[in-house]
Write a protein that holds these residues in place. Structure first.
Motif, mmCIF file in Angstrom:
data_model
loop_
_atom_site.group_PDB
_atom_site.id
_atom_site.type_symbol
_atom_site.label_atom_id
_atom_site.label_comp_id
_atom_site.label_asym_id
_atom_site.label_seq_id
_atom_site.Cartn_x
_atom_site.Cartn_y
_atom_site.Cartn_z
ATOM 1 N N PRO A 175 37.252 54.202 29.157
ATOM 2 C CA PRO A 175 37.669 54.574 27.824
ATOM 3 C C PRO A 175 39.011 54.520 27.620
ATOM 4 C CG PRO A 175 37.561 56.608 29.303
ATOM 5 C CD PRO A 175 36.689 55.522 30.104
ATOM 6 N N ALA A 176 39.489 53.545 26.568
ATOM 7 C CA ALA A 176 40.671 53.403 26.316
ATOM 8 C C ALA A 176 41.716 54.565 26.188
ATOM 9 C CB ALA A 176 41.059 52.419 24.778
ATOM 10 N N GLY A 177 42.806 54.475 26.817
ATOM 11 C CA GLY A 177 43.874 55.541 26.872
ATOM 12 C C GLY A 177 43.340 56.748 27.446
ATOM 13 N N ALA A 178 42.403 56.731 28.264
ATOM 14 C CA ALA A 178 42.053 57.986 29.201
ATOM 15 C C ALA A 178 41.608 57.583 30.447
ATOM 16 C CB ALA A 178 40.534 58.432 28.496
ATOM 17 N N PRO A 179 41.590 58.527 31.409
ATOM 18 C CA PRO A 179 41.217 58.233 32.860
ATOM 19 C C PRO A 179 39.741 57.621 33.032
ATOM 20 C CG PRO A 179 42.076 60.441 32.717
ATOM 21 C CD PRO A 179 41.883 59.900 31.426
ATOM 22 N N ALA A 233 38.028 50.144 38.700
ATOM 23 C CA ALA A 233 39.007 51.031 37.825
ATOM 24 C C ALA A 233 40.426 50.637 37.819
ATOM 25 C CB ALA A 233 38.628 52.336 38.055
ATOM 26 N N ALA A 234 40.884 50.242 39.044
ATOM 27 C CA ALA A 234 42.200 49.905 39.318
ATOM 28 C C ALA A 234 42.662 48.810 38.963
ATOM 29 C CB ALA A 234 42.682 49.884 40.821
ATOM 30 N N ASP A 287 44.893 54.338 36.573
ATOM 31 C CA ASP A 287 45.615 54.974 37.504
ATOM 32 C C ASP A 287 44.932 56.394 38.036
ATOM 33 O OD1 ASP A 287 46.140 56.422 35.489
ATOM 34 O OD2 ASP A 287 48.470 56.231 35.800
ATOM 35 N N VAL A 288 43.918 56.806 37.265
ATOM 36 C CA VAL A 288 43.097 58.036 37.708
ATOM 37 C C VAL A 288 41.761 57.896 37.494
ATOM 38 C CG1 VAL A 288 42.919 60.471 36.864
ATOM 39 C CG2 VAL A 288 45.230 59.806 37.183
ATOM 40 N N PRO A 297 48.127 51.390 44.057
ATOM 41 C CA PRO A 297 47.961 49.802 44.193
ATOM 42 C C PRO A 297 47.084 49.283 45.195
ATOM 43 C CG PRO A 297 50.006 50.105 43.318
ATOM 44 C CD PRO A 297 49.465 51.471 43.591
ATOM 45 N N GLY A 298 46.048 48.532 45.255
ATOM 46 C CA GLY A 298 45.293 47.995 46.347
ATOM 47 C C GLY A 298 44.417 48.930 46.927
#
Length: 299
Positions: free
Chosen positions: A213-217, A246-247, A252-253, A296-297
């Motif tokens: 989702p845009a702007g959400a985890p 996802a990354a 980031d979550v 990252p990674g």
């Protein structure tokens, strides 16, 4: 992987090929090479079998399988016939002569296995057979493929139906998809998400969805592995694949929820770095909510 690991695999392959006799023209002292014998064994006493399924199970191309089948058919060991309900599909079954030769192969295979174990003492036999079981498990895991599919694909639909049926058995009071916060199929299609399906020998054995989702985890949904594919590390592989994707999408979550009855899943999440957090949705079948911060990674 390292150069040493590659060389160890090659040495192992050479040793196994020598010890089980696949280098000989006449496998196990029979009348045919290993490829024909292996196909004869795979067809089995029950049948008929869809040739495409047999080919997928052995990982062979259609031309090679056709040549093997022609040789077996010429010797009167198999019968290749059109499927009674779809003449475009070819099936294969053993003849009576084929069943006799397969039984002989089984006896000789037992004798070969006995000969491999006989020079070893009891402790060595246990070590060897335990190591073989581990190698078999890892080799099986290495042939599982994971692909992004549309949630409406037949293999994806099969996984989701199987997942719901298993939850129906496991959950106290059963499981009704209509009462769950199931993602709309559109949420599991690019660019809003994706859906992974794992296949073993061409058959679907696992799935996992990712909402973006845009702007959400990011949120992981419907992680499931078929019982026959458990123990291969597939659930962890699917989880890691979703985290990596996802990354890649800039998340980031990543979050997920689970039911208390799914104890193995809960252990997997905790062991993979997920921390329990307050409820972030109203999923009626959830008892635990987890979150993991991606770096990252992430893999």
């Amino acid at each position: 992987m390292t150069t040493e690991q590659v060389e160890r695999v090659r040495r192992f392959n050479r040793t196994v090929a020598e010890r089980i006799g696949v280098l000989h023209d006449r496998y196990l002292g029979g009348a045919r090479p290993y490829g024909q014998a292996r196909l004869l064994w795979q067809i089995g006493d029950e049948g008929p079998h869809d040739i495409r399924g047999v080919r997928a199970r052995l990982g062979l191309d259609s031309g090679y399988v056709s040549r093997l089948l022609r040789a077996l058919e010429r010797d009167g060991l198999v019968a290749v016939e059109p499927h009674p309900r779809d003449r475009r599909v070819r099936t294969v079954r053993l003849t009576e002569a084929g069943r006799r030769e397969r039984a002989l192969l089984n006896d000789r295979s037992d004798a070969l296995a006995t000969a491999l174990l006989a020079p070893l003492d009891a402790r060595q036999r246990d070590r060897l057979t335990s190591a073989m079981a581990e190698v078999e498990r890892l080799l099986t895991a290495s042939v599982v493929s994971v692909d992004v599919l549309d949630p409406g694909h037949p293999d994806a639909a099969y996984c989701l139906r199987s997942y719901a049926a298993e939850l129906q058995e496991l959950f106290e009071g059963g499981f009704d998809p209509a009462h769950s916060l199931l993602p709309d199929p559109g949420e599991l299609r690019a660019p809003r998400g994706l859906f992974l399906v794992a296949r073993l020998h061409g058959e679907p054995v696992g799935c996992a969805g990712l909402k973006l989702p845009a702007g959400a985890p990011a949120e992981i949904k419907r992680l499931w592995v078929h019982p026959r594919a458990r123990g291969l590390g597939l659930a962890r592989r699917l989880l890691s694949e979703l985290e990596e994707r996802a990354a890649r999408h800039g998340c980031d979550v990543v979050r997920l929820d689970t039911n208390q009855a799914l104890e193995a899943a809960t252990r997997l999440y905790r062991g993979s770095g997920y921390a329990e957090v307050p409820a972030f949705n109203d999923e009626p079948y959830a008892h635990h909510w987890f979150e993991k911060r991606l770096t990252p990674g992430t893999r």
